[in-house]
Design a protein around this motif. Sequence first.
Motif, mmCIF file in Angstrom:
data_model
loop_
_atom_site.group_PDB
_atom_site.id
_atom_site.type_symbol
_atom_site.label_atom_id
_atom_site.label_comp_id
_atom_site.label_asym_id
_atom_site.label_seq_id
_atom_site.Cartn_x
_atom_site.Cartn_y
_atom_site.Cartn_z
ATOM 1 N N GLY A 1 0.799 -1.219 0.000
ATOM 2 C CA GLY A 1 0.000 0.000 0.000
ATOM 3 C C GLY A 1 0.832 1.270 0.000
ATOM 4 N N HIS A 2 2.116 1.160 -0.355
ATOM 5 C CA HIS A 2 2.986 2.334 -0.405
ATOM 6 C C HIS A 2 2.640 3.228 -1.580
ATOM 7 C CE1 HIS A 2 6.418 0.244 2.053
ATOM 8 N NE2 HIS A 2 5.351 0.542 2.778
ATOM 9 N N ASP A 3 2.911 4.548 -1.385
ATOM 10 C CA ASP A 3 2.595 5.515 -2.441
ATOM 11 C C ASP A 3 3.729 5.702 -3.434
ATOM 12 O OD1 ASP A 3 0.972 7.621 -0.003
ATOM 13 O OD2 ASP A 3 0.111 6.113 -1.339
ATOM 14 N N THR A 4 4.953 5.425 -3.003
ATOM 15 C CA THR A 4 6.108 5.751 -3.825
ATOM 16 C C THR A 4 6.894 4.489 -4.166
ATOM 17 O OG1 THR A 4 6.245 7.860 -2.628
ATOM 18 C CG2 THR A 4 8.108 7.273 -4.017
ATOM 19 N N MET A 5 7.298 4.413 -5.417
ATOM 20 C CA MET A 5 8.095 3.282 -5.884
ATOM 21 C C MET A 5 9.317 3.804 -6.609
ATOM 22 S SD MET A 5 5.200 0.542 -7.058
ATOM 23 C CE MET A 5 6.374 -0.823 -7.172
ATOM 24 N N TYR A 6 10.381 2.966 -6.638
ATOM 25 C CA TYR A 6 11.683 3.390 -7.156
ATOM 26 C C TYR A 6 12.325 2.274 -7.983
ATOM 27 C CZ TYR A 6 11.114 6.191 -2.881
ATOM 28 O OH TYR A 6 10.622 6.988 -1.880
ATOM 29 N N TRP A 7 13.203 2.704 -8.873
ATOM 30 C CA TRP A 7 14.136 1.790 -9.505
ATOM 31 C C TRP A 7 15.561 2.257 -9.204
ATOM 32 C CZ3 TRP A 7 13.449 -2.909 -11.039
ATOM 33 C CH2 TRP A 7 12.204 -3.315 -11.533
ATOM 34 N N TYR A 8 16.380 1.304 -8.718
ATOM 35 C CA TYR A 8 17.790 1.539 -8.475
ATOM 36 C C TYR A 8 18.603 0.579 -9.329
ATOM 37 C CZ TYR A 8 17.518 4.632 -4.403
ATOM 38 O OH TYR A 8 17.321 5.716 -3.565
ATOM 39 N N LEU B 1 19.323 -2.831 -25.765
ATOM 40 C CA LEU B 1 20.226 -3.124 -24.649
ATOM 41 C C LEU B 1 21.683 -3.096 -25.076
ATOM 42 C CD1 LEU B 1 17.969 -5.717 -22.950
ATOM 43 C CD2 LEU B 1 19.211 -3.941 -21.697
ATOM 44 N N GLU B 2 22.514 -2.567 -24.165
ATOM 45 C CA GLU B 2 23.955 -2.464 -24.391
ATOM 46 C C GLU B 2 24.680 -3.255 -23.298
ATOM 47 O OE1 GLU B 2 24.867 1.682 -24.347
ATOM 48 O OE2 GLU B 2 23.647 2.126 -26.132
ATOM 49 N N LEU B 3 25.954 -3.560 -23.587
ATOM 50 C CA LEU B 3 26.744 -4.326 -22.612
ATOM 51 C C LEU B 3 26.790 -3.628 -21.257
ATOM 52 C CD1 LEU B 3 29.791 -5.453 -24.807
ATOM 53 C CD2 LEU B 3 27.856 -6.856 -24.061
ATOM 54 N N GLY B 4 26.878 -2.308 -21.278
ATOM 55 C CA GLY B 4 26.983 -1.533 -20.041
ATOM 56 C C GLY B 4 25.719 -1.518 -19.204
ATOM 57 N N ASP B 5 24.642 -2.057 -19.751
ATOM 58 C CA ASP B 5 23.401 -2.129 -18.976
ATOM 59 C C ASP B 5 23.410 -3.321 -18.017
ATOM 60 O OD1 ASP B 5 21.491 -1.198 -21.924
ATOM 61 O OD2 ASP B 5 22.442 0.065 -20.393
ATOM 62 N N SER B 6 24.389 -4.186 -18.161
ATOM 63 C CA SER B 6 24.490 -5.343 -17.269
ATOM 64 C C SER B 6 24.667 -4.854 -15.835
ATOM 65 C CB SER B 6 25.670 -6.222 -17.669
ATOM 66 O OG SER B 6 25.465 -6.785 -18.941
ATOM 67 N N ALA B 7 23.781 -5.299 -14.965
ATOM 68 C CA ALA B 7 23.779 -4.838 -13.571
ATOM 69 C C ALA B 7 22.659 -5.581 -12.851
ATOM 70 C CB ALA B 7 23.525 -3.338 -13.492
ATOM 71 N N VAL B 8 22.533 -5.278 -11.563
ATOM 72 C CA VAL B 8 21.367 -5.757 -10.822
ATOM 73 C C VAL B 8 20.434 -4.565 -10.632
ATOM 74 C CG1 VAL B 8 20.503 -6.852 -8.729
ATOM 75 C CG2 VAL B 8 22.750 -7.489 -9.628
ATOM 76 N N TYR B 9 19.191 -4.737 -10.983
ATOM 77 C CA TYR B 9 18.200 -3.674 -10.878
ATOM 78 C C TYR B 9 17.261 -4.001 -9.722
ATOM 79 C CZ TYR B 9 19.966 -2.084 -15.339
ATOM 80 O OH TYR B 9 20.802 -1.622 -16.324
ATOM 81 N N PHE B 10 17.128 -3.021 -8.829
ATOM 82 C CA PHE B 10 16.280 -3.206 -7.664
ATOM 83 C C PHE B 10 15.079 -2.274 -7.735
ATOM 84 C CE2 PHE B 10 18.445 -6.108 -4.965
ATOM 85 C CZ PHE B 10 19.800 -5.953 -5.218
ATOM 86 N N CYS B 11 13.938 -2.830 -7.435
ATOM 87 C CA CYS B 11 12.726 -2.068 -7.225
ATOM 88 C C CYS B 11 12.558 -1.873 -5.720
ATOM 89 C CB CYS B 11 11.544 -2.838 -7.809
ATOM 90 S SG CYS B 11 9.943 -2.061 -7.583
ATOM 91 N N ALA B 12 11.990 -0.755 -5.319
ATOM 92 C CA ALA B 12 11.742 -0.501 -3.905
ATOM 93 C C ALA B 12 10.482 0.331 -3.766
ATOM 94 C CB ALA B 12 12.931 0.227 -3.266
#
Lengths: 112, 112
Positions: free
Chosen positions: B28-35, B81-92
């Motif tokens: 029920g949170h109002d705010t969401m993020y991508w890191y 998508l590019e090679l440099g996009d490789s990473a871990v993406y977190f939602c919060a």
Amino acid sequence: AQSVTQLDSQVPVFEEAPVELRCNYSSSVSVYLFWYVQYPNQGLQLLLKYLSGSTLVKGINGFEAEFNKSQTSFHLRKPSVHISDTAEYFCAVSPTARQLTFGSGTQLTVLP
Amino acid sequence: DTAVSQTPKYLVTQMGNDKSIKCEQNLGHDTMYWYKQDSKKFLKIMFSYNNKELIINETVPNRFSPKSPDKAHLNLHINSLELGDSAVYFCASSRRDEDGYTFGSGTRLTVV
């Protein structure tokens, strides 16, 4: 703008020894301060937070942190670590706007 | 009951492809993020949505486009998508500044 500096990228420590993970921050406004833990291949979990009031805050898993306004620090401590505390620890600050700024992380490795 | 869930957990794809990562929260949170977390574990905010409206849009390539169909969902679409996009993406997600964030378990994106 705010920034967070975690002074140690890696901290090895023997089991049952005390540990301190250091965090300094800079901000032109009042901030909330947080410590998060990230176990391998997992998301971040909130350990503890400082909002106001008592400068010593206690969190989960026996961790505590002390806010020092004059030194702009928020160091994390545990009197006796366990193997299971091995993880990456992140310090973070948040101004009144909803944006957490993270430090670069400290890898705590507890050795048997 | 997973509070913040991301899918998929792992994503391996070729350069030039388009892919999406989904995120849902049942808090029920109002705010969401991508890191984005890079190979050195550094966490950087990409986007933030409050009640389906974009409130933070850091300097990321416009190949990245967030979409929030309702306040419980925030998806991330990535074009070319590019090679440099490789990473871990977190939602919060979060409810109030002083609560800190609740993180998903991350999506490990590998571009080959």
